[in-house]
Design a protein around this motif. Structure first.
Motif, PDB file in Angstrom:
ATOM      1  N   ASN B  91      -6.056  -7.894   0.822  1.00  0.00           N
ATOM      2  CA  ASN B  91      -5.497  -8.287  -0.480  1.00  0.00           C
ATOM      3  C   ASN B  91      -5.882  -7.344  -1.610  1.00  0.00           C
ATOM      4  O   ASN B  91      -6.179  -7.767  -2.716  1.00  0.00           O
ATOM      5  CB  ASN B  91      -5.916  -9.715  -0.852  1.00  0.00           C
ATOM      6  N   LEU B  92      -5.867  -6.042  -1.307  1.00  0.00           N
ATOM      7  CA  LEU B  92      -6.069  -5.083  -2.397  1.00  0.00           C
ATOM      8  C   LEU B  92      -4.802  -5.041  -3.243  1.00  0.00           C
ATOM      9  O   LEU B  92      -3.716  -5.335  -2.757  1.00  0.00           O
ATOM     10  CB  LEU B  92      -6.366  -3.693  -1.832  1.00  0.00           C
ATOM     11  N   TYR B  93      -4.960  -4.652  -4.518  1.00  0.00           N
ATOM     12  CA  TYR B  93      -3.803  -4.537  -5.399  1.00  0.00           C
ATOM     13  C   TYR B  93      -3.135  -3.192  -5.114  1.00  0.00           C
ATOM     14  O   TYR B  93      -3.723  -2.140  -5.388  1.00  0.00           O
ATOM     15  CB  TYR B  93      -4.233  -4.615  -6.863  1.00  0.00           C
ATOM     16  N   PRO B  94      -1.907  -3.208  -4.572  1.00  0.00           N
ATOM     17  CA  PRO B  94      -1.308  -1.949  -4.106  1.00  0.00           C
ATOM     18  C   PRO B  94      -0.931  -1.001  -5.235  1.00  0.00           C
ATOM     19  O   PRO B  94      -0.753   0.190  -4.993  1.00  0.00           O
ATOM     20  CB  PRO B  94      -0.062  -2.415  -3.341  1.00  0.00           C
ATOM     21  N   HIS B  95      -0.826  -1.524  -6.460  1.00  0.00           N
ATOM     22  CA  HIS B  95      -0.385  -0.666  -7.560  1.00  0.00           C
ATOM     23  C   HIS B  95      -1.555  -0.018  -8.288  1.00  0.00           C
ATOM     24  O   HIS B  95      -1.361   0.662  -9.283  1.00  0.00           O
ATOM     25  CB  HIS B  95       0.454  -1.476  -8.553  1.00  0.00           C
ATOM     26  N   MET B  96      -2.769  -0.235  -7.781  1.00  0.00           N
ATOM     27  CA  MET B  96      -3.943   0.348  -8.431  1.00  0.00           C
ATOM     28  C   MET B  96      -4.700   1.231  -7.444  1.00  0.00           C
ATOM     29  O   MET B  96      -4.617   1.039  -6.240  1.00  0.00           O
ATOM     30  CB  MET B  96      -4.893  -0.758  -8.896  1.00  0.00           C
TER      31      MET B  96
END
Ligand SMILES: Nc1ncnc2c1ncn2[C@@H]1O[C@H](COP(=O)(O)OP(=O)(O)OP(=O)(O)O)[C@@H](O)[C@H]1O
Ligand SMILES: [Mg+2]
Lengths: 226, 246
Positions: B91-96
């Motif tokens: 669940n990493l933030y893909p846009h960061m």
């Protein structure tokens, strides 16, 4: 006179075109003004509605869905006519320009709300959970984690929908808005010659073709890369 | 022993007609590593999620580091900073970038300036061996690296306890080791940890206690050797036998 000459004389009459060029240009300005207003206010209102809907307040969501479905069902021309000819009965008399702006902005609001909402709901639950587990609030998570991803997903469908609705500015002719089509058709009736219509078509191409081409580029650029 | 960091009592959780947790008590003391095992659907994830209130327990009490997690007056967002959580799917933030992932809560919740957050974030990435990947986005990282960034994201907030929900289950076998190694380091640094996992080897040599759950209840718990070699309950024996055959 050959058939070809007659064709050119009728549809691309230089004298008529030159005479009405300023009118067409001023029509372009009006169309651009309308388009910019519609896009800005319509998209902003759509985004606000989608964010409100994310709050999951039942009665509010029913209201939002009702309004959105209403404006998605009515033909834009019907909305324009209702506002322009109907509102005066209620004591407000919006100009043709304002009627067209409001109508198309409502329609864009409705469609863009659905697109924004689809984007927001398509973000996996795990994104919310990861963010909330580190202590971000609902609102912080929406703004910092969910919305940036959702917007990226919505750009291609949003661009298409925005172009389609913005072209509806031509409907303003019906309520005497002096945008491109309005100028062109009054020029046609004054000159008894259809050349101004050709200019009008060209004017629309000049305005919208670059936007359409740009949207193709946007679509490839924003295709989601994981 | 020292004071409990996690004190959960009589936790019940219903999902509609489904009774998923049926009165679970779990006490975890400082520096302890508790390993939770049990068949699929036994309620392990739900228990972890009740501890940081990602899931609202139907009844019971949860006290973490002295904070009553279920008290409506508790600032839950503040309390959650003390409880790190690592998910099976990263669940990493893909846009960061990796650093952006790690510093988001430092800036937005802990109130650090960007410079402070970046320094702390880099230190956290250093701890998981990924300082050189700070500028990479999740899509540019392997699964094992992504999970280590997720661990960095949690430990950067200096939590009092870390919850791991099957942290290596989504990883290719050759990437599991790097994540377990980070977890072992964390344990050595004295972090209190609750780990749901099928990595029995890790449980044997790193866990202080193994908790076996079945059907929404803790059936049996004890030191790894006792649970794995000589379980008292038939259900535990059957489960251990089953996973060891794999
Ligand atoms: N949000 C939910 N709504 C309804 N039922 C749920 C929900 N979350 C979990 N459950 C149900 O609760 C039960 C326990 O689920 P849980 O995820 O806690 O099990 P688990 O022990 O973690 O299993 P696994 O090893 O498969 O991860 C399952 O039957 C599951 O279907
Ligand atoms: Mg689970």
């Amino acid at each position: 006179m050959t058939t070809w000459d007659r064709f050119v004389e009728t549809f691309f009459n230089a004298k008529v075109m030159l005479k009405y060029l300023p009118d067409i240009l001023s029509g372009m300005v009006v169309t651009i003004e309308l388009a910019v207003l519609i896009v800005l206010s319509g998209l902003l209102a759509g985004l606000v509605l989608a964010l409100l809907r994310a709050l999951a307040i039942r009665p509010l969501n029913w209201l939002i869905i009702f309004v959105v479905d209403l404006f998605r069902s009515l033909p834009p021309l019907v909305i324009i006519v209702l506002i322009y000819f109907g509102l005066p009965a209620a004591g407000v008399s919006p100009s043709g320009f304002v009627s067209t702006w409001l109508s198309l902005a409502f329609v864009l609001m409705a469609f863009s709300e659905e697109i924004f909402w689809a984007g927001i709901t398509s973000i996996p639950k795990g994104q919310w959970e990861a963010s909330r587990s580190t202590g971000l609030s609902f609102g912080q998570t929406l703004i910092n984690v969910v919305l940036p991803q959702a917007l990226r997903l919505t750009i291609p469908p949003l661009t298409n929908r925005t172009i389609a609705i913005t072209k509806g500015t031509a409907l303003g002719t019906v309520v005497a808005v002096t945008e491109i089509l309005g100028q062109a058709s009054s020029a046609v009736s004054n000159s008894y010659n259809p050349s101004p219509l050709m200019m009008g078509a060209a004017a629309y191409l000049v305005l919208f073709l670059p936007v359409v081409v740009a949207s193709r580029w946007i679509e490839t650029k924003f295709a989601w890369k994981r | 022993m020292s004071n409990p960091i996690v004190d959960a009592r009589a936790i019940h959780k219903h999902f509609g007609p489904l009774h998923v947790l049926k009165g679970v008590d779990l006490e975890v003391v400082e520096r302890e590593l508790v390993f939770v095992i049990g068949p699929s659907g036994s309620g392990k994830s739900t228990l972890l999620r009740c501890l940081n209130r990602l899931e609202e327990p139907s009844s019971g009490s949860v006290v973490v580091d002295g904070i009553d997690m279920l008290d409506p007056r508790t600032d839950i967002n503040h309390a959650r900073q003390r409880i790190g959580m690592v998910f099976q799917s990263f669940n990493l933030y893909p846009h960061m970038t990796a650093l952006g992932n790690v510093t988001l809560a430092l800036r937005k919740v802990a109130g650090k300036s960007r410079a402070e957050a970046d320094a702390l974030g880099l230190a956290a990435l250093q701890r998981v061996g990924l300082a050189d990947r700070a500028g990479h986005t999740p899509g540019q990282l392997s699964g094992g690296q992504q999970q280590r960034v997720a661990i960095a994201r949690a430990i950067a907030l200096e939590p009092r306890v870390m919850l791991f929900d099957e942290p290596t289950s989504a990883l290719d076998p050759e990437l599991v080791g790097s994540v377990l190694e980070v977890m072992r380091d964390l344990r050595q640094s004295g972090m209190t940890m609750i780990v749901v996992s099928h990595e029995m080897g890790f449980a044997r040599n790193a866990a202080d206690r193994v908790v076996f759950m079945d059907d929404g209840l803790i059936v049996e718990q004890g030191p790894p050797a006792a649970i794995f070699e000589s379980p008292a309950q038939e259900r535990t024996r059957a489960f251990i036998g089953q996973i060891q055959r794999h």
